[in-house]
Motif scaffolding. Sequence first.
Motif, PDB file in Angstrom:
ATOM      1  N   GLY A  61       0.838  -1.197   0.000  1.00 28.10           N
ATOM      2  CA  GLY A  61       0.000   0.000   0.000  1.00 28.10           C
ATOM      3  C   GLY A  61       0.872   1.246   0.000  1.00 28.10           C
ATOM      4  N   GLY A  62       1.909   1.246   0.829  1.00 30.73           N
ATOM      5  CA  GLY A  62       2.803   2.386   0.927  1.00 30.73           C
ATOM      6  C   GLY A  62       3.492   2.628  -0.407  1.00 30.73           C
ATOM      7  N   GLY A  63       3.836   1.522  -1.110  1.00 32.40           N
ATOM      8  CA  GLY A  63       4.515   1.640  -2.403  1.00 32.40           C
ATOM      9  C   GLY A  63       3.666   2.399  -3.393  1.00 32.40           C
ATOM     10  N   SER A  64       2.423   1.985  -3.501  1.00 33.01           N
ATOM     11  CA  SER A  64       1.569   2.637  -4.485  1.00 33.01           C
ATOM     12  C   SER A  64       1.351   4.092  -4.078  1.00 33.01           C
ATOM     13  CB  SER A  64       0.239   1.888  -4.613  1.00 33.01           C
ATOM     14  OG  SER A  64      -0.563   2.148  -3.477  1.00 33.01           O
ATOM     15  N   GLY A  65       1.315   4.310  -2.781  1.00 34.06           N
ATOM     16  CA  GLY A  65       1.128   5.671  -2.280  1.00 34.06           C
ATOM     17  C   GLY A  65       2.264   6.576  -2.711  1.00 34.06           C
TER      18      GLY A  65
ATOM     19  N   PHE B 155      10.828   8.327   3.336  1.00 29.23           N
ATOM     20  CA  PHE B 155      11.554   7.509   4.322  1.00 29.23           C
ATOM     21  C   PHE B 155      10.899   6.149   4.536  1.00 29.23           C
ATOM     22  CE2 PHE B 155      11.796  12.013   5.742  1.00 29.23           C
ATOM     23  CZ  PHE B 155      13.052  12.283   5.239  1.00 29.23           C
ATOM     24  N   GLY B 156      10.105   5.655   3.568  1.00 29.83           N
ATOM     25  CA  GLY B 156       9.558   4.313   3.636  1.00 29.83           C
ATOM     26  C   GLY B 156       8.413   4.132   4.625  1.00 29.83           C
ATOM     27  N   LEU B 157       8.073   5.169   5.369  1.00 29.96           N
ATOM     28  CA  LEU B 157       7.005   5.036   6.355  1.00 29.96           C
ATOM     29  C   LEU B 157       5.688   5.449   5.715  1.00 29.96           C
ATOM     30  CD1 LEU B 157       6.381   4.413   9.326  1.00 29.96           C
ATOM     31  CD2 LEU B 157       6.801   6.819   9.829  1.00 29.96           C
ATOM     32  N   SER B 158       4.676   4.576   5.838  1.00 33.57           N
ATOM     33  CA  SER B 158       3.387   4.934   5.258  1.00 33.57           C
ATOM     34  C   SER B 158       2.868   6.202   5.916  1.00 33.57           C
ATOM     35  CB  SER B 158       2.409   3.785   5.472  1.00 33.57           C
ATOM     36  OG  SER B 158       1.089   4.274   5.352  1.00 33.57           O
ATOM     37  N   PRO B 159       2.339   7.130   5.125  1.00 33.64           N
ATOM     38  CA  PRO B 159       1.802   8.360   5.708  1.00 33.64           C
ATOM     39  C   PRO B 159       0.681   8.066   6.700  1.00 33.64           C
ATOM     40  CG  PRO B 159       1.121   8.137   3.425  1.00 33.64           C
ATOM     41  CD  PRO B 159       2.182   7.089   3.668  1.00 33.64           C
ATOM     42  N   LEU B 160       0.040   6.912   6.510  1.00 33.13           N
ATOM     43  CA  LEU B 160      -1.055   6.558   7.406  1.00 33.13           C
ATOM     44  C   LEU B 160      -0.555   6.203   8.799  1.00 33.13           C
ATOM     45  CD1 LEU B 160      -3.088   4.305   4.948  1.00 33.13           C
ATOM     46  CD2 LEU B 160      -3.557   6.678   5.570  1.00 33.13           C
ATOM     47  N   ARG B 161       0.754   5.876   8.859  1.00 30.91           N
ATOM     48  CA  ARG B 161       1.301   5.436  10.156  1.00 30.91           C
ATOM     49  C   ARG B 161       2.271   6.467  10.734  1.00 30.91           C
ATOM     50  NH1 ARG B 161       2.314  -0.477  10.020  1.00 30.91           N
ATOM     51  NH2 ARG B 161       0.534  -1.337   8.926  1.00 30.91           N
ATOM     52  N   ASP B 162       2.688   7.400   9.903  1.00 29.43           N
ATOM     53  CA  ASP B 162       3.678   8.388  10.342  1.00 29.43           C
ATOM     54  C   ASP B 162       3.057   9.287  11.405  1.00 29.43           C
ATOM     55  OD1 ASP B 162       5.405  10.437  10.698  1.00 29.43           O
ATOM     56  OD2 ASP B 162       5.616  10.949   8.565  1.00 29.43           O
ATOM     57  N   PRO B 163       3.553   9.197  12.626  1.00 29.27           N
ATOM     58  CA  PRO B 163       2.936   9.984  13.708  1.00 29.27           C
ATOM     59  C   PRO B 163       2.975  11.491  13.449  1.00 29.27           C
ATOM     60  CG  PRO B 163       4.932   8.866  14.482  1.00 29.27           C
ATOM     61  CD  PRO B 163       4.671   8.374  13.088  1.00 29.27           C
ATOM     62  N   ASN B 164       3.879  11.930  12.538  1.00 23.39           N
ATOM     63  CA  ASN B 164       3.927  13.360  12.232  1.00 23.39           C
ATOM     64  C   ASN B 164       2.920  13.757  11.161  1.00 23.39           C
ATOM     65  OD1 ASN B 164       6.059  13.871  14.040  1.00 23.39           O
ATOM     66  ND2 ASN B 164       7.485  12.972  12.552  1.00 23.39           N
ATOM     67  N   ASN B 165       2.307  12.742  10.550  1.00 28.17           N
ATOM     68  CA  ASN B 165       1.338  13.024   9.488  1.00 28.17           C
ATOM     69  C   ASN B 165      -0.070  13.010  10.060  1.00 28.17           C
ATOM     70  OD1 ASN B 165      -0.401  12.815   7.181  1.00 28.17           O
ATOM     71  ND2 ASN B 165       1.391  12.139   6.005  1.00 28.17           N
ATOM     72  N   ILE B 166      -0.867  13.970   9.654  1.00 31.21           N
ATOM     73  CA  ILE B 166      -2.238  14.057  10.185  1.00 31.21           C
ATOM     74  C   ILE B 166      -3.040  12.792   9.865  1.00 31.21           C
ATOM     75  CG2 ILE B 166      -3.212  15.209   8.149  1.00 31.21           C
ATOM     76  CD1 ILE B 166      -4.883  16.889  10.187  1.00 31.21           C
ATOM     77  N   LEU B 167      -2.611  12.064   8.805  1.00 35.77           N
ATOM     78  CA  LEU B 167      -3.328  10.835   8.424  1.00 35.77           C
ATOM     79  C   LEU B 167      -3.215   9.733   9.476  1.00 35.77           C
ATOM     80  CD1 LEU B 167      -2.395  10.655   4.639  1.00 35.77           C
ATOM     81  CD2 LEU B 167      -4.618  11.242   5.620  1.00 35.77           C
ATOM     82  N   SER B 168      -2.255   9.886  10.403  1.00 33.38           N
ATOM     83  CA  SER B 168      -2.149   8.880  11.470  1.00 33.38           C
ATOM     84  C   SER B 168      -3.208   9.112  12.547  1.00 33.38           C
ATOM     85  CB  SER B 168      -0.754   8.903  12.093  1.00 33.38           C
ATOM     86  OG  SER B 168      -0.563  10.120  12.795  1.00 33.38           O
ATOM     87  N   GLN B 169      -3.857  10.281  12.475  1.00 35.37           N
ATOM     88  CA  GLN B 169      -4.960  10.529  13.426  1.00 35.37           C
ATOM     89  C   GLN B 169      -6.245   9.950  12.845  1.00 35.37           C
ATOM     90  OE1 GLN B 169      -5.110  14.692  14.593  1.00 35.37           O
ATOM     91  NE2 GLN B 169      -2.888  14.806  14.312  1.00 35.37           N
ATOM     92  N   ARG B 170      -6.918   9.138  13.623  1.00 36.13           N
ATOM     93  CA  ARG B 170      -8.021   8.349  13.063  1.00 36.13           C
ATOM     94  C   ARG B 170      -9.349   8.507  13.776  1.00 36.13           C
ATOM     95  NH1 ARG B 170      -5.965   4.273  10.111  1.00 36.13           N
ATOM     96  NH2 ARG B 170      -3.895   4.771   9.350  1.00 36.13           N
ATOM     97  N   SER B 171      -9.413   9.386  14.757  1.00 28.48           N
ATOM     98  CA  SER B 171     -10.666   9.481  15.514  1.00 28.48           C
ATOM     99  C   SER B 171     -11.263  10.880  15.471  1.00 28.48           C
ATOM    100  CB  SER B 171     -10.442   9.076  16.979  1.00 28.48           C
ATOM    101  OG  SER B 171     -10.117   7.718  17.051  1.00 28.48           O
ATOM    102  N   VAL B 172     -12.582  10.914  15.247  1.00 27.83           N
ATOM    103  CA  VAL B 172     -13.337  12.169  15.260  1.00 27.83           C
ATOM    104  C   VAL B 172     -14.293  12.097  16.452  1.00 27.83           C
ATOM    105  CG1 VAL B 172     -15.005  13.562  13.979  1.00 27.83           C
ATOM    106  CG2 VAL B 172     -13.209  12.308  12.752  1.00 27.83           C
ATOM    107  N   TYR B 173     -14.234  13.093  17.330  1.00 28.08           N
ATOM    108  CA  TYR B 173     -15.067  13.077  18.540  1.00 28.08           C
ATOM    109  C   TYR B 173     -16.252  14.026  18.404  1.00 28.08           C
ATOM    110  CZ  TYR B 173     -11.281  10.441  20.635  1.00 28.08           C
ATOM    111  OH  TYR B 173     -10.353   9.476  20.899  1.00 28.08           O
TER     112      TYR B 173
END
Lengths: 436, 170
Positions: free
Chosen positions: B33-37, B47-65
Amino acid sequence: MRVFTRYCYLALSLLLWSAQVHATLNIEIFGGGSKKIPVAIVPFSQEERLPQSITAIVSADLERTGLFKMVGTFGQTPHEPGDIVYADWQSRGASAIVIGSTHLLPDGRVDVRFRLMDVAKTSQITGFTGVVPSDQLRVAAHRIADIIYEALTGDMGVFSTRIAFVAKTGNKFALQIADSDGYNAHSIIEYSEPIISPAWSPDGSKIAYVSFENKKPVIYVQTLATRERKAVANFKGSNSAPAWSPNGDKLAVVLTLHGGSQIFLINADGSGLQRLAQSPGIDTEPNFSPDGRSIIFTSDRGGSPQIYRMAISGGNAGVAERLTFEGSYNVSPRFSPDGKSFTYIHRNGDRFNIALQGLANRQVQLLTDSKFDESPSFAPNGKMILYATEISGRGILSVVSSDGQTKQRLSSQTGDIREPSWGPLLKSQRNNHFIN
Amino acid sequence: MKKLLTVLIICLLSACASQNKQSAEVDDRAMAGGGSGSQDGAGAGGFGLSPLRDPNNILSQRSVYYDYDSYTIKSEYRELVLAHARYLRDNGDAKVLLQGNTDDRGSREYNLALGQKRANSVKNAMLLSGARDQQIEAVSLGEEKPRATGHGESAWAENRRTDILYQGEY
C-alpha cells in the motif's frame, strides 16, 4: 442439540405421565383484581433427598408473577389429602394448598406426585403423578407451577418457556438460553465480539441476532437444534434489530443501505429485500403486531426518539402514526401478546425505565424506577415483562409484573447480563397441561 | 489535565494494540500500500514510512469526537477528515471502514443508529472532498465497543466518536 433432545424427551415424558387427575375447572379466580391468591405450598415428602427441591422452584415461579401470596405452613406437612386439616389452613387464610410426594426410584429417576387442593371445598382441583429423570426436576417443577397457575388464574402458565440473553464474561460474549427463571443457562454461541438483539422465531426453533464478529453488525439466524447459522442480512453498512413476523416467514431488519438506519423486510432466509418505510431520520427497533399487519418502531423523525406505528399492508401502508408524547426519549417498543398495549423504555430525568402504554386509551404507566433499564420483553401470556437492568455496574435480568406491583431479579446468572428476550409458548407445552 | 493525560494514554495504548495486531500478518500488505502511495506521490511521508502510520502526518490521526447527542463534525476535526478524503481521492485503491460509536446510555439498537449517523457524517464529508462511494463503508458499533469503560462524562466523551480504519487494519 442437547437442548433439543432434552425438550423432545420432555414432551415425550409428559405424554407418558399417567393418572392426570383433573377436577373440573370451575374454580374461578381466587380474589380478583389486584388481590393476591393465598396459596400454601407444603414441601413434598422426601424432597430433601433430591438434588433439587421441587416446591422451592414452584414457589419462586408463582411469587414472581405477583399474583400469589405464599401462606406459611407452620410445621404442618400433609402429603396426602387425608392428612389435611382444612380448618387450620382456612384459619391461615389459604385458599388453595399444594401437597405432594417424591420417591427416588432404584434406577435414579424420581416418582413425583402432586395435588392442588381447594381449601374451602376440601376437594382436589387438579394433580398428577409422573416419573422424572433426576436431571429434569427443574423442568417438572415448572410444569407443576404452570398447572397451578392455570388452575387458579384461568390464564396460560409460562414457567416452562425459555428465555435468551447475552452474557458477557471478561471479553467473551455468549448468547445463552435458560429456563424462564434464569436457571439451566447454556450457550448456543460464543464470541470475542459483541452480540445483541436476540429474537426468537415464533415457533421457538430459531434465534435471530446481531453479531459484530465482522467488525460491523451483521444479522444471523441460528437454528437451535442443529446450531447451524446463516447470515441473513450482511449488506454494506450496518445490519441490525431483527424482528420476526408472527408466522415466521419474514424478518423486519434495520439496514443503512442508503445512509441512515431504515426498516426493511426480508424473507427469513435472507432473500427478497423490500423497503418498508422511508424517513429522513433514524427508524429502528421494529416489532410486529400479533396480527402481523403493522409494526411499531423507534424513530427520531420528529426531533427526538419516539415510538410510531405503521401498517405494512392495506391502504394505509407506510403511513406512520406517533404513539408516545411524554418525554424526549421513548425507545425499544414491544407489543403485548394480545396486541392491546406495548412496553418500551422511557427516559425519566436521568433514569431509563420500563413503561406500558395502552393503544386504545394511550395511558402510560411506569413499571420500574431503577436507573438503567433496557430491552423489555413480554412473557407469552402478557402478565410479566422481562428486562435488563444494572446493579453496581453489573448487568442483571429482572422481571416485573405487567401491573408494576411485583419486581424480582433473576439471580442465577453470572457475568454481565443483557439483551433478554422471552421465548414463545410452544404448542406442545400448551397442550400437555391437562391430559386426562 | 488529568483527563487529557488519560485520553493520551488511551490513544497510545490503542495505537500500540493496533500496531501489535498488524505487525505479524499485515506488514506485507502495508508495504504494498505504501509503495503505491509513494508512486503517485500523494501525501507520502518519504523515508519508507506509510503516511497513514507516520505519527507526524495528520493521516495517522483516526478518531473524530462528538458532543453529546450530536453527529456534527466539530471544526477541530475538519482538517483531519479532509486529509483522509484527499488521501482516498489520490489513492483510488485505498478503502476505509468508518466505525461510529456512542456512549452507553439508552437503547443499544438506538445507539447503533446514532453511531451510524456519526459514521455517515464523516463519509459524507469525505465524499464532498473527492473520495468515492466505493472506497468507504460507514458502519456503526453503537455502544458495543467502548474504548473507555464506566459511567461518567470522560468515559462517555471518549466513546462518542468515529474511527477511520484503512483496509488491512480491520
